[in-house]
Design a protein around this motif. Structure first.
Motif, PDB file in Angstrom:
ATOM      1  N   GLU A 297      54.034 -18.128 -72.987  1.00 39.41           N
ATOM      2  CA  GLU A 297      54.357 -16.628 -72.501  1.00 39.41           C
ATOM      3  C   GLU A 297      54.462 -16.503 -71.237  1.00 39.41           C
ATOM      4  N   GLU A 298      54.051 -17.488 -70.172  1.00 40.79           N
ATOM      5  CA  GLU A 298      54.469 -17.240 -68.830  1.00 40.79           C
ATOM      6  C   GLU A 298      55.686 -18.083 -68.453  1.00 40.79           C
ATOM      7  N   ALA A 299      56.210 -18.790 -69.317  1.00 40.22           N
ATOM      8  CA  ALA A 299      57.494 -19.744 -69.320  1.00 40.22           C
ATOM      9  C   ALA A 299      58.686 -18.738 -69.511  1.00 40.22           C
ATOM     10  N   LEU A 300      58.438 -17.945 -70.930  1.00 37.56           N
ATOM     11  CA  LEU A 300      59.451 -17.170 -71.209  1.00 37.56           C
ATOM     12  C   LEU A 300      59.412 -15.869 -70.179  1.00 37.56           C
ATOM     13  N   ASN A 301      58.648 -15.583 -69.653  1.00 40.89           N
ATOM     14  CA  ASN A 301      58.407 -14.341 -68.512  1.00 40.89           C
ATOM     15  C   ASN A 301      59.385 -14.953 -67.520  1.00 40.89           C
ATOM     16  N   GLU A 302      59.171 -16.266 -66.914  1.00 38.29           N
ATOM     17  CA  GLU A 302      59.968 -16.910 -65.934  1.00 38.29           C
ATOM     18  C   GLU A 302      61.489 -17.075 -66.239  1.00 38.29           C
ATOM     19  N   PHE A 303      61.527 -17.380 -67.563  1.00 37.92           N
ATOM     20  CA  PHE A 303      62.959 -17.666 -67.969  1.00 37.92           C
ATOM     21  C   PHE A 303      63.667 -16.115 -68.077  1.00 37.92           C
ATOM     22  N   HIS A 331      59.009 -22.911 -82.129  1.00 32.27           N
ATOM     23  CA  HIS A 331      57.796 -22.293 -82.476  1.00 32.27           C
ATOM     24  C   HIS A 331      57.658 -21.031 -83.248  1.00 32.27           C
ATOM     25  N   PRO A 332      56.846 -20.846 -84.418  1.00 31.65           N
ATOM     26  CA  PRO A 332      56.901 -19.780 -85.233  1.00 31.65           C
ATOM     27  C   PRO A 332      56.842 -18.391 -84.664  1.00 31.65           C
ATOM     28  N   LYS A 333      56.279 -18.179 -83.251  1.00 30.75           N
ATOM     29  CA  LYS A 333      56.019 -17.173 -83.063  1.00 30.75           C
ATOM     30  C   LYS A 333      57.060 -16.961 -81.693  1.00 30.75           C
ATOM     31  N   TRP A 334      56.895 -17.852 -80.845  1.00 28.69           N
ATOM     32  CA  TRP A 334      57.673 -17.696 -79.463  1.00 28.69           C
ATOM     33  C   TRP A 334      59.220 -17.933 -79.555  1.00 28.69           C
ATOM     34  N   SER A 335      59.558 -18.650 -80.739  1.00 26.53           N
ATOM     35  CA  SER A 335      60.995 -18.811 -81.012  1.00 26.53           C
ATOM     36  C   SER A 335      61.810 -17.164 -80.986  1.00 26.53           C
ATOM     37  N   LYS A 336      61.147 -16.420 -81.785  1.00 33.44           N
ATOM     38  CA  LYS A 336      61.798 -15.055 -81.840  1.00 33.44           C
ATOM     39  C   LYS A 336      61.980 -14.477 -80.498  1.00 33.44           C
ATOM     40  N   VAL A 337      60.965 -14.567 -79.577  1.00 33.70           N
ATOM     41  CA  VAL A 337      61.090 -14.293 -78.057  1.00 33.70           C
ATOM     42  C   VAL A 337      62.176 -14.677 -77.574  1.00 33.70           C
ATOM     43  N   TYR A 338      62.298 -16.064 -77.711  1.00 27.42           N
ATOM     44  CA  TYR A 338      63.278 -16.689 -76.896  1.00 27.42           C
ATOM     45  C   TYR A 338      64.740 -16.163 -77.254  1.00 27.42           C
TER      46      TYR A 338
END
Length: 366
Positions: A297-303, A331-338
């Motif tokens: 979560e922190e990584a995608l926020n920085e991204f 990742h099943p969850k974070w790939s969608k956010v990415y």
């Protein structure tokens, strides 16, 4: 040089010389006679007894001798020459042998010769004191000049020392950057950890002086990544971003707008690398599922912040050789956010490109 002197000028010189000698000598002789007259009056007042004190060089007429008169004549000549010399320096005495000048010069030399017996010691004493004062002044000036030379040499030596230190530091910095590039350009298995730690040690020497430099901070962060020290890698880049925010003059190249744009791109690069380090830390190190989710979560926020500052960052993340985002992409969850971040950023880039293409060209008239 003597061949340049005409006979007429030489004759004038001899005439002037004779005039000074005769006039000055006559004045000295008159002074000697006058002193003898006074001495004679004193002798008559004391029944013919000669009175001679140490302070008065008197000679009664019946006691005087020719040597005394010769000495007074020579002293008179010397006094006349001295007065003429000083008058010539002061441009008060004219040496042209006209009638008026000759009469004035004769009178001056006679008077100078008559008083030269008392005048010469006074003049000599004053000249001696002036010469001593001048010598002391020159000596003091020489000392001051010598001190200034020494100070100049010390300043020059100190300046050269500083320049050598700067050159040495610049060379060390260049060597550290070059070593870092060599290590980072090669794959991890071709470089030992000792090489990476050596590069880190060299780079850390310039941490304070390079706190606004993008290349330095990106390289140092990647070196910490090479040795698996994710926290230090993240800390380096966070401090770099903080320094950019606190320094309004950082990365300015011309106008303030260009400076802000450059600073934004620099921050975007740092945030992009921070997001990579969070993902790698979660994927490589052993963490609980809760900790992994927190790091992703922190990584995608920085991204996300990186894409906001520089939308073109999505191209780096989507490159085929970019493996840092693999853990999130699968990742099943974070790939969608990415994927959502990538799609939104692509739309933003398309709109920006459309605006640029639709903007009519208007030449600037100077």
């Amino acid at each position: 040089m003597l061949s340049n002197i005409s006979w007429s000028a030489f004759g004038d010189f001899l005439g002037l010389l004779v005039l000074i000698i005769v006039s000055g000598g006559f004045g000295g002789y008159v002074a000697a006679v006058f002193e003898n007259l006074i001495a004679s009056q004193k002798d008559k007042g004391n029944d013919g007894v000669v009175i001679t004190t140490k302070s008065e060089h008197v000679h009664a007429c019946n006691k005087c001798n020719s040597w005394y008169f010769v000495c007074r004549v020579l002293i008179g000549i010397a006094g006349a020459f001295g007065v003429v010399l000083i008058g010539g320096w002061l441009t008060k005495v004219k040496l042209d042998l006209t009638v008026d000048n000759a009469i004035s010069l004769v009178g001056l030399c006679v008077i100078a010769g008559s008083i030269s017996y008392e005048l010469l010691p006074v003049i000599g004493n004053k000249l001696r004191k002036q010469m001593e004062a001048l010598e002391n002044t020159q000596t003091g000036q020489a000392v001051q000049i010598e001190n200034l030379k020494k100070q100049g040499i010390e300043i020059e030596t100190e300046w050269m020392k500083k320049m050598r230190e700067i050159d040495e530091q610049r060379k060390k910095y260049t060597d550290a950057i070059t070593l870092s590039e060599i290590i980072l350009e090669n794959s991890e298995h071709q470089q030992s950890l000792s090489d990476a730690y050596s590069a880190i040690s060299k780079m850390e020497m310039f941490r304070e002086s390079s706190k606004y430099q993008r290349v330095y901070n990106i390289y140092l962060g990647r070196l910490y990544r090479r040795v698996g020290n994710w926290d230090s890698a993240i800390k380096v880049l966070r401090e770099y971003i903080e320094n950019l925010d606190n320094n309004s003059l950082s990365a300015t190249n011309g106008s303030a707008t260009n400076g802000e744009e450059t600073k934004g791109i620099d921050k975007a690069a740092a945030l992009y690398n921070i997001s990579c380090y969070h993902i790698l830390k979660a994927a490589i190190d052993i963490h609980s599922e809760e900790e992994v989710n927190r790091l992703f979560e922190e990584a995608l926020n920085e991204f996300k912040f990186s894409l906001k500052l520089d939308p073109s960052s999505w191209e780096c993340a989507e490159r085929e050789d970019e493996r840092d985002f693999d853990a999130v992409k699968h990742h099943p969850k974070w790939s969608k956010v990415y994927n959502s971040l990538i799609q939104d950023t692509k739309e933003i880039c398309k709109k920006q490109l459309t605006i640029k293409l639709d903007t009519p060209y208007s030449p600037i008239l100077i």
